[in-house]
Design an enzyme around this catalytic site. Structure first.
Site, mmCIF file in Angstrom:
data_model
loop_
_atom_site.group_PDB
_atom_site.id
_atom_site.type_symbol
_atom_site.label_atom_id
_atom_site.label_comp_id
_atom_site.label_asym_id
_atom_site.label_seq_id
_atom_site.Cartn_x
_atom_site.Cartn_y
_atom_site.Cartn_z
ATOM 1 N N ARG A 76 0.835 -1.193 0.000
ATOM 2 C CA ARG A 76 0.000 0.000 0.000
ATOM 3 C C ARG A 76 0.871 1.245 0.000
ATOM 4 N NH1 ARG A 76 1.706 3.413 4.230
ATOM 5 N NH2 ARG A 76 1.307 2.546 6.284
ATOM 6 N N GLU A 122 -6.425 7.503 7.564
ATOM 7 C CA GLU A 122 -5.303 8.295 8.108
ATOM 8 C C GLU A 122 -4.748 9.248 7.046
ATOM 9 O OE1 GLU A 122 -2.375 6.064 10.284
ATOM 10 O OE2 GLU A 122 -0.824 7.496 9.740
ATOM 11 N N ARG A 155 -5.394 5.623 0.631
ATOM 12 C CA ARG A 155 -4.505 4.480 0.796
ATOM 13 C C ARG A 155 -4.779 3.592 -0.399
ATOM 14 N NH1 ARG A 155 -2.167 3.687 6.055
ATOM 15 N NH2 ARG A 155 -1.388 5.769 6.604
ATOM 16 N N CYS A 172 1.201 11.334 9.082
ATOM 17 C CA CYS A 172 2.166 10.847 10.078
ATOM 18 C C CYS A 172 3.567 10.867 9.465
ATOM 19 C CB CYS A 172 1.824 9.436 10.523
ATOM 20 S SG CYS A 172 3.021 8.764 11.695
ATOM 21 N N THR A 195 5.980 8.977 9.871
ATOM 22 C CA THR A 195 6.537 7.642 9.575
ATOM 23 C C THR A 195 6.238 7.222 8.136
ATOM 24 O OG1 THR A 195 4.524 6.506 10.298
ATOM 25 C CG2 THR A 195 6.283 6.853 11.953
ATOM 26 N N ARG A 211 4.006 0.679 2.485
ATOM 27 C CA ARG A 211 4.227 -0.458 3.359
ATOM 28 C C ARG A 211 3.948 -1.710 2.556
ATOM 29 N NH1 ARG A 211 2.619 -3.828 7.780
ATOM 30 N NH2 ARG A 211 0.357 -3.680 7.523
ATOM 31 N N ARG A 246 4.196 -6.843 12.759
ATOM 32 C CA ARG A 246 2.867 -6.489 13.276
ATOM 33 C C ARG A 246 2.053 -7.774 13.430
ATOM 34 N NH1 ARG A 246 0.884 -0.846 10.111
ATOM 35 N NH2 ARG A 246 2.834 0.303 10.439
ATOM 36 N N GLU A 292 -1.602 -2.777 12.621
ATOM 37 C CA GLU A 292 -0.893 -2.043 13.670
ATOM 38 C C GLU A 292 -1.541 -2.237 15.035
ATOM 39 O OE1 GLU A 292 -0.777 2.155 12.964
ATOM 40 O OE2 GLU A 292 1.242 2.243 13.791
#
Ligand code: ADP
Ligand code: DAR
Length: 344
Positions: free
Chosen positions: A112, A211, A215, A257, A259, A266, A295, A300
């Site tokens: 993703r 988020e 995505r 975020c 990260t 990811r 994970r 998460e």
């Protein structure tokens, strides 16, 4: 705004780097979307167990509040304020041949990327009207997708509880925003403006306004990372014809975020490692060597079930998309070799 009382319980990079000096420098600033230091750090102040503890409100946040974000970014990504991010979305450069072991140990593969629209604030600062506009722009673009990417958009607003729970259980849909997202302002007006698009086989999916504003997800059973990566790249290139994603030379693709900055990628597998997972020190030695993150099976903050783990690249910024997938492939092959040795 008062300087937060960062007791020793605070674990986040935000608490580590928001010294009183940095606080005094930033406390009265706000971006053109009225996003303030208080907004940036609220998630980390409210959730002492945050790892990062800070979210941006817009691309501008990363420059206006650079004295804080630069330190967090350097610590997490090993990427300095003078580094330049490079992108590589050419799947020919990936060396990830499918083999018997990959299909034997890997339940499923998912890659993703997060994306946000260039002329909107991030989900943390966006208004309800703007968020609904993002939903309209992205879902309209998706409804014109063709061939393997052709599918249907399902708004969360009005989706039956049974349908949403079933999609979440099968790892296709995002869970309702957790306390970290809640305190970052990412759950405001929930579920308005949120939804999921997917093709018939649920191998191509797009989350809208979780988020990040998008995505973009490619996933399937088994371990064929090359096929998953190629489908994702095709989808990204199709969407780029219809919208402009927030990007900058230094930080790559802009995300709420820190990260997820850079590739915002990811690449993960759900993999069965029943023997290796009995020796977590050895497991983690291998994942650390290949810059991998562990994970649980529900993503998460979740736990492993039945010896199945979600293994993914940790590096997202300062590496290319090809390198993210290569990190995951090379690391997964090493994990499988270790599991096979323990089987003997
Ligand atoms: P993200 O990947 O978007 O950062 P999460 O880690 O929460 O978010 O994962 C989102 C969902 O994707 C979860 O339901 C998780 O179980 C699922 N998922 C992640 N990787 C895989 C995979 N390789 N195969 C199947 N489902 C996956
Ligand atoms: N839970 C927040 C964010 C960590 C990274 N995960 C994301 N972005 N989903 C924390 O500060 O720990």
């Amino acid at each position: 705004m008062q300087y937060p009382d960062f007791t020793k319980e605070y674990k986040s990079l935000m608490a580590k780097y928001l010294t009183r000096e940095v606080f005094e420098e930033l406390k009265d600033l706000k971006t053109s979307n009225n996003f303030t230091l208080k907004d940036i750090i609220n998630s980390g102040v409210q959730n002492l167990d945050s790892g990062i503890g800070a979210y941006a409100g817009d691309k501008e946040s990363y420059t206006l509040f650079a004295p804080l974000f630069d330190k967090i970014i350097e610590d997490y990504h090993g990427f300095t304020k003078d580094d330049i991010h490079k992108s590589n979305l050419n799947s020919d450069d990936l060396n990830a041949p499918l083999n018997y072991d990959l299909d034997k140990y890997i339940v499923s593969t998912r890659i993703r990327v997060g994306r946000n629209l260039d002329n909107f604030p991030l989900g943390t600062a966006i208004s309800k009207e703007q968020r609904d506009e993002v939903e309209k722009i992205v879902s309209n673009a998706l409804n014109s997708m063709d061939n393997d990417l052709k599918g249907i958009y399902y708004p969360l607003d009005g989706m039956s509880k049974e349908n949403s729970e079933s999609l979440i259980k099968d790892h296709f849909l995002f869970k309702a925003g957790d306390r970290f997202l809640q305190t970052a302002g990412l759950n405001r007006d929930w579920p308005s403006g949120r939804g999921i698009y997917h093709n018939k086989n649920k191998t191509f999916l797009v989350w809208i306004n979780e988020e990040d504003e998008l995505r973009i997800i490619s996933m399937q059973s088994g371990g064929d990372m090359q096929e998953v990566f190629t489908r994702l790249i095709t989808a990204i290139k199709e969407l780029e014809k219809k919208m402009t994603f927030s990007y900058c030379e230094h930080l790559g693709y802009i995300t709420s975020c820190p990260t997820n900055l850079g590739t915002a990628m990811r690449a993960s597998v759900h993999i069965k490692l029943p023997k290796l997972s009995q020796d977590m020190d050895r497991f983690k030695t291998i994942t650390d060597k290949y810059y991998l993150q562990i994970r649980g099976v529900d993503g998460e903050h979740s736990k492993s079930v039945g010896g199945v783990y979600d293994i993914s690249n940790k590096r997202r910024l300062g590496v290319t998309e090809v390198q993210c997938v290569q990190d995951m492939y090379d690391g997964v092959m090493a994990l499988i070799e270790a599991e096979k040795l323990l089987e003997k």
